[in-house]
Design an enzyme around this catalytic site. Structure first.
Site, PDB file in Angstrom:
ATOM      1  N   ASP A 114       0.428  -0.963  -0.097  1.00 40.48           N
ATOM      2  CA  ASP A 114       0.324  -0.207   0.224  1.00 40.48           C
ATOM      3  C   ASP A 114       1.185   1.155  -0.220  1.00 40.48           C
ATOM      4  OD1 ASP A 114      -2.829  -1.084   0.320  1.00 40.48           O
ATOM      5  OD2 ASP A 114      -2.634  -1.377   2.279  1.00 40.48           O
ATOM      6  N   TYR A 154       5.886  -9.127   7.756  1.00 44.32           N
ATOM      7  CA  TYR A 154       5.772  -7.928   7.707  1.00 44.32           C
ATOM      8  C   TYR A 154       5.852  -7.317   9.280  1.00 44.32           C
ATOM      9  CZ  TYR A 154       2.916  -9.011   4.003  1.00 44.32           C
ATOM     10  OH  TYR A 154       1.920  -9.693   2.289  1.00 44.32           O
ATOM     11  N   TYR A 202      -4.086 -10.546   3.476  1.00 43.67           N
ATOM     12  CA  TYR A 202      -4.211  -9.043   3.952  1.00 43.67           C
ATOM     13  C   TYR A 202      -4.057  -8.794   6.009  1.00 43.67           C
ATOM     14  CZ  TYR A 202      -6.381  -8.710  -0.344  1.00 43.67           C
ATOM     15  OH  TYR A 202      -6.896  -8.641  -1.557  1.00 43.67           O
TER      16      TYR A 202
END
Length: 335
Positions: free
Chosen positions: A159, A225, A296
């Protein structure tokens, strides 16, 4: 006839840097009427062979050769229009990019309302963002090669408000119609990293074949992440222990509401490969997650109104909000 076309090709070749080429032929309309399909193929083949062999002989000292699979330039002898057509095929540069900024996208983002023409919505720029990783990395490569434009092909994307850190994300930059094919990639890499510091960085730039695009775009590597998670109520050591037990679990995710306008409403199963949580203060913790491609992560935290399950919000029975998302690793290697 042959001498005329050789002279035309040699003249055109002076403006281009290349080492491999291929000859194409378009027959005149009267030949189409007189020859059947087999005859046309034979006629084309004869012209291609004669021109290709003659040019290879002339260009032997330059190291230029015919390449049937992946030529850098295609010279098409059009006997119908009596003109030479020159198609310079793209140059492909592989590398990894880092994006330490939370304000720029990976690729160029044309305005959806005006399709790049410029309007009030985009401030007349024709794009939603003036800069992107593609534009920052591509600008010096375009200048060095004389390319007309670029296309970014990457192993996924993050993103805009997420950083890409660690060893970076694999990508192939496609340079359209390059006039030079041997740029000084190490010098350009240093230039990018110096001038674009804080926005984008490039590492390990090297020239690759067209096949690298498919390998990079079709790759589904696990990613790691790191993100900050804030909760509405106090977090306890028992809560952190619960979160850590999500490691190895399968997550079921319907397409998040935030991307439904551009992606099909499907249900996907993804695995949380590894996970750790470290408490920062009474209501926040740092989450580190390694997950299968296509997971996600923001929705893994929020639950997305029940569209992702299990989720950290569901597990703790409280609203959890992700922020400061960073991609720290993309497990991919181009062979």
């Amino acid at each position: 006839m042959e001498k005329k076309w050789i002279a035309e090709i040699e003249k055109a070749a002076k403006r281009i840097e290349f080492s491999t080429f291929l000859i194409g032929v378009v027959l005149p309309s009267e030949s189409d009427e007189k020859l059947d399909e087999a005859g046309q193929l034979a006629a084309k083949g004869k012209i291609k062979r004669e021109l290709g062999m003659a040019l290879e002989k002339k260009w032997k000292k330059l190291g230029r050769r015919v390449d049937f699979k992946d030529p850098e330039v295609l010279f098409t002898v059009n006997l119908y229009s009596r003109k030479l057509q020159v198609a310079v095929l793209p140059l492909f540069i592989y590398g990894r990019y880092l994006k330490p900024s939370r304000k720029i996208p990976q690729s160029k983002w044309p305005c959806g309302r005006c399709n790049g023409r410029g309007c009030a919505h985009c401030g007349g720029k024709g794009a939603m963002y003036e800069e992107s990783v593609e534009s920052l990395v591509g600008a010096p490569l375009m200048r060095e090669t004389g390319a007309s434009s670029t296309k970014m092909h990457a192993a996924g994307r993050e993103d805009i408000d997420a950083r890409m850190l660690g060893t970076g994300r694999p990508f192939v930059l496609e340079l359209e119609k390059p006039q030079k094919r041997n740029p000084s990639l190490k010098r350009i890499e240093n230039e990018i990293n110096e001038k674009c510091k804080g926005k984008a960085e490039a590492r390990g730039l090297r020239i690759v074949g067209k096949g690298a695009v498919l390998k990079v775009k079709s790759a589904s590597p696990p990613k790691t992440y790191s993100l900050l998670v804030s909760c509405g109520r106090r977090i306890t050591a028992a809560d952190i222990a619960k979160i850590r037990k999500l490691a190895g679990k399968q997550v079921i995710q319907r397409t998040p509401e935030r991307v439904l306008h551009r992606r099909a409403d499907l249900e996907r199963k993804r695995r949380i490969i590894a996970l750790d949580a470290e408490q920062i203060d009474k209501k926040a913790f740092r989450l580190t997650v390694k997950a299968e491609a296509g997971t996600y992560i923001k929705e893994f935290v929020t639950g997305d109104k029940g569209r992702t399950r299990p989720s950290i919000s569901q597990l703790l029975c409280r609203r959890c909000v992700p922020s400061e998302l960073d991609v720290t690793s993309v497990d991919f290697r181009l062979k």
